[in-house]
Each structure stands twice: as structure tokens, then as C-alpha cells.
Write an enzyme that holds these catalytic residues in place. Sequence first.
Site, PDB file in Angstrom:
ATOM      1  N   ASP A 107       0.789  -1.242   0.000  1.00  0.00           N
ATOM      2  CA  ASP A 107       0.000   0.000   0.000  1.00  0.00           C
ATOM      3  C   ASP A 107       0.819   1.290   0.000  1.00  0.00           C
ATOM      4  O   ASP A 107       0.250   2.363   0.133  1.00  0.00           O
ATOM      5  CB  ASP A 107      -0.991   0.054   1.190  1.00  0.00           C
ATOM      6  CG  ASP A 107      -2.250  -0.758   0.919  1.00  0.00           C
ATOM      7  OD1 ASP A 107      -2.449  -1.135  -0.259  1.00  0.00           O
ATOM      8  OD2 ASP A 107      -3.003  -1.015   1.865  1.00  0.00           O
ATOM      9  N   LYS A 163       3.356   1.065  -4.918  1.00  0.00           N
ATOM     10  CA  LYS A 163       4.218   0.475  -5.954  1.00  0.00           C
ATOM     11  C   LYS A 163       3.490   0.355  -7.296  1.00  0.00           C
ATOM     12  O   LYS A 163       4.035   0.721  -8.339  1.00  0.00           O
ATOM     13  CB  LYS A 163       4.692  -0.926  -5.514  1.00  0.00           C
ATOM     14  CG  LYS A 163       5.523  -0.921  -4.246  1.00  0.00           C
ATOM     15  CD  LYS A 163       5.943  -2.314  -3.836  1.00  0.00           C
ATOM     16  CE  LYS A 163       4.793  -3.190  -3.373  1.00  0.00           C
ATOM     17  NZ  LYS A 163       4.115  -2.696  -2.152  1.00  0.00           N
ATOM     18  N   THR A 164       2.266  -0.143  -7.244  1.00  0.00           N
ATOM     19  CA  THR A 164       1.540  -0.371  -8.496  1.00  0.00           C
ATOM     20  C   THR A 164       1.098   0.950  -9.116  1.00  0.00           C
ATOM     21  O   THR A 164       1.198   1.151 -10.332  1.00  0.00           O
ATOM     22  CB  THR A 164       0.341  -1.309  -8.237  1.00  0.00           C
ATOM     23  OG1 THR A 164       0.843  -2.518  -7.657  1.00  0.00           O
ATOM     24  CG2 THR A 164      -0.382  -1.650  -9.536  1.00  0.00           C
ATOM     25  N   HIS A 177       3.745  -9.330  -0.748  1.00  0.00           N
ATOM     26  CA  HIS A 177       5.034  -9.593  -0.128  1.00  0.00           C
ATOM     27  C   HIS A 177       5.567 -10.988  -0.481  1.00  0.00           C
ATOM     28  O   HIS A 177       6.744 -11.145  -0.822  1.00  0.00           O
ATOM     29  CB  HIS A 177       4.887  -9.451   1.381  1.00  0.00           C
ATOM     30  CG  HIS A 177       6.154  -9.650   2.123  1.00  0.00           C
ATOM     31  ND1 HIS A 177       7.245  -8.821   1.938  1.00  0.00           N
ATOM     32  CD2 HIS A 177       6.522 -10.585   3.020  1.00  0.00           C
ATOM     33  CE1 HIS A 177       8.224  -9.234   2.714  1.00  0.00           C
ATOM     34  NE2 HIS A 177       7.816 -10.310   3.382  1.00  0.00           N
TER      35      HIS A 177
HETATM   36  P1  GDP Z   1       1.066  -1.129  -3.505  1.00  0.00           P
HETATM   37  O1  GDP Z   1       0.428  -2.117  -2.585  1.00  0.00           O
HETATM   38  O2  GDP Z   1       2.394  -0.688  -2.959  1.00  0.00           O
HETATM   39  O3  GDP Z   1       1.152  -1.585  -4.933  1.00  0.00           O
HETATM   40  O4  GDP Z   1       0.156   0.193  -3.448  1.00  0.00           O
HETATM   41  P2  GDP Z   1      -0.937   0.721  -4.482  1.00  0.00           P
HETATM   42  O5  GDP Z   1      -0.314   1.306  -5.697  1.00  0.00           O
HETATM   43  O6  GDP Z   1      -1.954  -0.332  -4.692  1.00  0.00           O
HETATM   44  O7  GDP Z   1      -1.552   1.952  -3.660  1.00  0.00           O
HETATM   45  C1  GDP Z   1      -2.127   1.788  -2.378  1.00  0.00           C
HETATM   46  C2  GDP Z   1      -3.060   2.933  -2.052  1.00  0.00           C
HETATM   47  O8  GDP Z   1      -2.337   4.143  -1.939  1.00  0.00           O
HETATM   48  C3  GDP Z   1      -4.122   3.178  -3.118  1.00  0.00           C
HETATM   49  O9  GDP Z   1      -5.334   3.524  -2.486  1.00  0.00           O
HETATM   50  C4  GDP Z   1      -3.564   4.344  -3.902  1.00  0.00           C
HETATM   51  O10 GDP Z   1      -4.562   5.118  -4.523  1.00  0.00           O
HETATM   52  C5  GDP Z   1      -2.851   5.121  -2.832  1.00  0.00           C
HETATM   53  N1  GDP Z   1      -1.749   5.885  -3.409  1.00  0.00           N
HETATM   54  C6  GDP Z   1      -0.787   5.393  -4.219  1.00  0.00           C
HETATM   55  N2  GDP Z   1       0.067   6.373  -4.596  1.00  0.00           N
HETATM   56  C7  GDP Z   1      -0.362   7.496  -3.993  1.00  0.00           C
HETATM   57  C8  GDP Z   1       0.102   8.858  -3.999  1.00  0.00           C
HETATM   58  O11 GDP Z   1       1.091   9.220  -4.620  1.00  0.00           O
HETATM   59  N3  GDP Z   1      -0.611   9.740  -3.238  1.00  0.00           N
HETATM   60  C9  GDP Z   1      -1.697   9.389  -2.524  1.00  0.00           C
HETATM   61  N4  GDP Z   1      -2.322  10.341  -1.840  1.00  0.00           N
HETATM   62  N5  GDP Z   1      -2.174   8.127  -2.503  1.00  0.00           N
HETATM   63  C10 GDP Z   1      -1.518   7.194  -3.234  1.00  0.00           C
HETATM   64 MG    MG Z   2       0.620  -3.428  -5.775  1.00  0.00          MG
END
Ligand code: GDP
Ligand code: MG
Length: 398
Positions: A21, A24-25, A84
Site C-alpha cells: 500500500d 508500488k503499483t 510480499h
Molecule cells: P502497492 O500495494 O504498494 O502496490 O500500493 P498501491 O499502488 O496499490 O496503492 C495503495 C493505495 O495508496 C491506493 O489507495 C492508492 O490510490 C494510494 N496511493 C498510491 N500512490 C499514492 C500517492 O502518490 N498519493 C496518494 N495520496 N495516494 C496514493
Molecule cells: Mg501493488
Amino acid sequence: PKTAYVRTKPHLNIGTMGHVDHGKTTLTAAITKVLSERGAGTFVPFDRIDRTPEEALRGITINIAHVEYETETRHYAHVDMPGHADYVKNMVTGAAQLDGAILVVSALDGIMPQTAEHVLLARQVGVDHIVVALNKADAVVDGEDAELTDLVELEVRDLLSAHGYGGDAVPVVRVSGLRALEGDPRWTAAIEALLDAVDTYVPVPERYTDAPFLMPVENVLTITGRGTVVTGAVERGTVRVGDRVEVLGATVASKAGETVVTGLETFGKPMESAEAGDNVALLLRGMPRDAVRRGHVVAAPGSVVPSRRFTAQVYVLSAREGGRTTPVTSGYRPQFYIRTADVVGDIDLGETAVARPGDTVTVTVELGREVPLEPGLGFAIREGGRTVGAGTVTGIVA
Ligand code: GDP
Ligand code: MG
């Protein structure tokens, strides 16, 4: 007809890592969006990354998403992992063969357990260069919050230094994957700055293109009317259409044997020859679908010999790093992730007798089946779905 792949720039494999979260994606999607607007690749939306086209079309599970893009100076294959466990499986075993990584840290949350574990494991498997994306910078307002972000940056640099990454020199770029994806010019520029940092900070690795060909099999697909296709990242050497190769890693009895490469593709583009570092699909003549599996290796005939016994240097993760809380003794039987293979094995600690979390020990391992092994090869040790150790093969035991 499909356009052939033309090698005009060095090719590198990178990937996003970091706590769930932290974005990354979203960042992966944002990079493809920013570059597609420069005419250097295809935009891959968020939901296509979390669910790759192959998965959607073929109904098979691929817990690794590859996207490709180009900067002015390089061609990149970029991997993003859904979770993970997938990170551990694909990156830690070297399946993803990362030349560098983008460590994504949420500026709001700072270092979290998986942030630290990914850095530790990246070090263990030889990812030598990390660039930090301090993400969600859009959610940080001026004042106190901004100071907190400075603190997060310091913490990340310290964490990297603690693992030998020279934290002071590592580029840390404040980005917002989300706002860049929405087209905000300020945050689009931040993504460009991040890509510049990757271009300049991650060097083009030395590729062993003259070595005998070897590719660990990540996935096996059947293309109706054409045959069996295996995909993966070429670990070393070069392969051309028409070359003879051998499929190894099954039990001797079910050894798939030699065949000929009748087709080669990278990201849907045909190519005449693939070399170390390339992500490719190989079409294998007359190969039955069930004779080859993830974990097998496709190699130049006679160039590798599968074995079951080896000696290794193993680091047992501490409890703080997500590892065991109790020591390991001889007779311990965890899973070994070696390249793309997942094999059970017995650990013999010899005279050491006991290895505590946090210890580095010399062990002898006997695997449940043969896999191609060689000194220097890295692997991860897993138990009940978590990583408990990381090691390097030091010798083969006949
Ligand atoms: P991952 O699990 O690392 O791949 O994370 P995700 O890309 O799925 O993002 C997790 C959450 O964080 C989602 O609800 C995104 O919309 C939010 N999010 C991701 N990048 C940003 C950002 O740059 N700013 C904000 N405010 N929220 C973000
Ligand atoms: Mg992801």
C-alpha cells in the site's frame, strides 16, 4: 505482422519494492503514463498491472507483472509484485534478476516492516543499486508534515546505509504516483526526475552474453497450433532461433530432454536472438506442455548438471526481520527458492549444531529433487509462507 524488437539501447531489469500500500503499483502505472506521453512506451493502467493481460486472457496465475518502457538512454523491463510473498518468490530467488530497484516508501507512513525486509533481501540477492521514491508526497502539507517527510528521508537513508547501500549517495525523489497518473504537471515532472535518477544511478550491468545459454522458466503457456512456450529472464548467454537447448530440473526419469528453439519474442515482438538480461518467450519444438514447469531451467545442452546436495553459507533472519524466533537445528526441512524453483530440502548444520536467528552459518543441504546448482547461486529459505533465511551456494556435493 508484428514489429520485430530492435535492440537500440541497453536493456535493464528494474522493479518496485516496498511495503504493501505504499504505492508500488500506482507508481508503475504512472511511469508508463508519463513515458507514453513522451511517445516512449504504452500506458499500462493500474488495473492492468495488478492483473496482467496473460492472466486475464489465459486464466493462469502470474504473480508477477512486467511492463516495458524506454527512456532516452535505456530500455527497461519493470516488475511489480502484488504482494510480499510474491516479492520474495520472484525477486529474492533471482527470478526477476533486478539490475536495480525502486524502493517505494510512503512519505506518510515511513519505513514499515516490509520496507526493511525488502532492502535486506535485495542486498542478500545482489541487487546493487536502489533509488528511493518517497511517494504520496502530494498528501504532505507544508509545515510540520514537511519536517516529518525530511525525517522519513533520513530514516530511509540510514536503513540503506545499514545494509551497505551508501544511503547518503542514494537518490531520494519525492513523488506522487497518484497525482502523476491524474496528469498533474508538477508530479509528472517528479516522475521524470525519478526516471532520470534511475537512468544515471543504476549502471548498465555486465552481461555474460558469451557464457552458455541459461534461462530459468517462470511460466509455461500453450499457443494453439504452435506449441509450448516458456517465459523467463535470460540469466546468461545468448540464444537464437534454431538453437538446440535442453530442459533441466525435473527428476531424471521425467527429464524433458533436448529440443530446438523455433521462436523468440520479447513483450510480443519477435526477435532473432535473446541475450542475458532479456525477458523472453521461447517456443520449443515438440515439447509436451506437461514436460516443462516453472522452476525448470532451459540451457545450452550439456552446460549444466542438476544436483541435490550442496554446501551453502546461510543467513538466518532475525525475528525483527520477520524471521524465526527459535533456533534451527539439523533435520530442519524448509522450502528452498532457487532461481524459479521451489523445492523442499533438509539442512545439516554439521558441528555447528544450532543456528539462532541472526546467525550466519555454513550448512549442507539435501534437496527433495535435483535442480541445476552452481557456486555463487543465491536462494531464499521459506517456512509457512515467510522468509526465514537467505543463502549462497558454496559448493556441490557429489
Ligand atoms: P502497492 O500495494 O504498494 O502496490 O500500493 P498501491 O499502488 O496499490 O496503492 C495503495 C493505495 O495508496 C491506493 O489507495 C492508492 O490510490 C494510494 N496511493 C498510491 N500512490 C499514492 C500517492 O502518490 N498519493 C496518494 N495520496 N495516494 C496514493
Ligand atoms: Mg501493488
